[in-house]
Design a protein around this motif. Sequence first.
Motif, short mmCIF file in Angstrom:
data_model
loop_
_atom_site.label_atom_id
_atom_site.label_comp_id
_atom_site.label_asym_id
_atom_site.label_seq_id
_atom_site.Cartn_x
_atom_site.Cartn_y
_atom_site.Cartn_z
N UNK A 40 1.12 -6.23 2.22
CA UNK A 40 2.21 -5.27 2.11
C UNK A 40 1.81 -3.86 2.53
N UNK A 41 0.57 -3.69 2.96
CA UNK A 41 0.16 -2.39 3.48
C UNK A 41 -0.70 -1.56 2.56
N UNK A 42 -1.16 -2.13 1.46
CA UNK A 42 -2.05 -1.38 0.58
C UNK A 42 -3.34 -1.10 1.33
N UNK A 43 -3.67 0.16 1.49
CA UNK A 43 -4.83 0.56 2.26
C UNK A 43 -6.14 0.23 1.58
N UNK A 44 -7.19 0.22 2.38
CA UNK A 44 -8.53 -0.09 1.86
C UNK A 44 -9.01 0.98 0.88
N UNK A 57 2.76 -14.31 -21.59
CA UNK A 57 3.96 -13.92 -20.84
C UNK A 57 3.96 -12.44 -20.51
N UNK A 58 2.86 -11.75 -20.78
CA UNK A 58 2.79 -10.31 -20.56
C UNK A 58 2.81 -9.96 -19.08
N UNK A 59 3.43 -8.85 -18.75
CA UNK A 59 3.47 -8.38 -17.36
C UNK A 59 3.56 -6.86 -17.38
N UNK A 60 2.92 -6.24 -16.44
CA UNK A 60 2.99 -4.78 -16.32
C UNK A 60 2.33 -4.35 -15.03
N UNK A 61 2.61 -3.15 -14.65
CA UNK A 61 2.01 -2.62 -13.45
C UNK A 61 2.09 -1.12 -13.45
N UNK A 62 1.34 -0.52 -12.58
CA UNK A 62 1.35 0.92 -12.46
C UNK A 62 0.71 1.36 -11.17
N UNK A 63 1.05 2.57 -10.75
CA UNK A 63 0.42 3.19 -9.59
C UNK A 63 0.00 4.59 -9.99
N UNK A 64 -1.21 4.96 -9.63
CA UNK A 64 -1.70 6.31 -9.88
C UNK A 64 -2.17 6.91 -8.57
N UNK A 65 -1.57 8.05 -8.22
CA UNK A 65 -2.01 8.80 -7.04
C UNK A 65 -3.24 9.61 -7.44
N UNK A 66 -4.07 10.00 -6.46
CA UNK A 66 -5.20 10.85 -6.80
C UNK A 66 -4.73 12.13 -7.48
N UNK A 67 -5.47 12.56 -8.48
CA UNK A 67 -5.13 13.78 -9.20
C UNK A 67 -5.66 13.71 -10.62
N UNK A 105 5.02 -0.60 -3.44
CA UNK A 105 6.09 0.29 -3.00
C UNK A 105 5.84 1.72 -3.43
N UNK A 106 5.31 1.92 -4.65
CA UNK A 106 4.95 3.28 -5.09
C UNK A 106 3.79 3.83 -4.26
N UNK A 129 13.79 2.89 -5.27
CA UNK A 129 13.24 2.71 -3.93
C UNK A 129 12.10 1.68 -3.95
N UNK A 130 11.27 1.70 -4.99
CA UNK A 130 10.19 0.72 -5.10
C UNK A 130 10.76 -0.69 -5.26
N UNK A 131 11.87 -0.82 -6.01
CA UNK A 131 12.54 -2.12 -6.12
C UNK A 131 13.03 -2.57 -4.74
#
Length: 192
Positions: A40-44, A57-67, A105-106, A129-131
């Motif tokens: 999907x384009x996730x960079x190295x 049945x647990x599910x979760x996710x997150x995205x953290x930008x540098x900072x 997507x994030x 937008x991520x959806x």
Amino acid sequence: MDWIYLVLRVVVLSGVFVGFLTGLTSNDAERRAYSLARWAGMGAEVEFVYVVTPDPHGIGGGFMAPGTYCSLFGCLTVDQPVVMIGAGALVPSVISDFIVLHEVGHYQQWRDLGVERMMASDALALEWDADRRAVNMLCHLGRDGHRVIQDFFAWAATYYDYHGDPTHGSARDREAHAVAASTHCRVRHEAA
């Protein structure tokens, strides 16, 4: 102030991963999720973290930008983008695939907009937008992205009585927006 809520939500989510998830991984599920994220384009440069949740049945996710992210528990400096996925052993792959692609997507938003524009954006717009991006990527893979997002919210309602939240909006609105905005799916399925 929406960006502050978004940042705090990501920090809390990262704390959940660190504090409550086991360090066990399912090699097959992790490889599948990582491969999908790379496709999907996730960079190295992105750190990819996958853990198996104690709840099957647990599910979760997150995205953290540098900072630097601060909360009541202190500050955390992130030097590279991070995509985090947590999934229980009984989570269907189609559900975890949607979460992986939503979080990628994030990452794409961060890559395309930059951190300043991303943080200045409306949190709800970013989530929708991520959806949309996740649904389009599923359709690009030849899967029915519209059906996947419907299945995702049906699954979330069944196991967690999840019908939405303030940052993401209602499940019904998220689904309707993603279906309406996912042009790749419409073209693909109308042509079929």
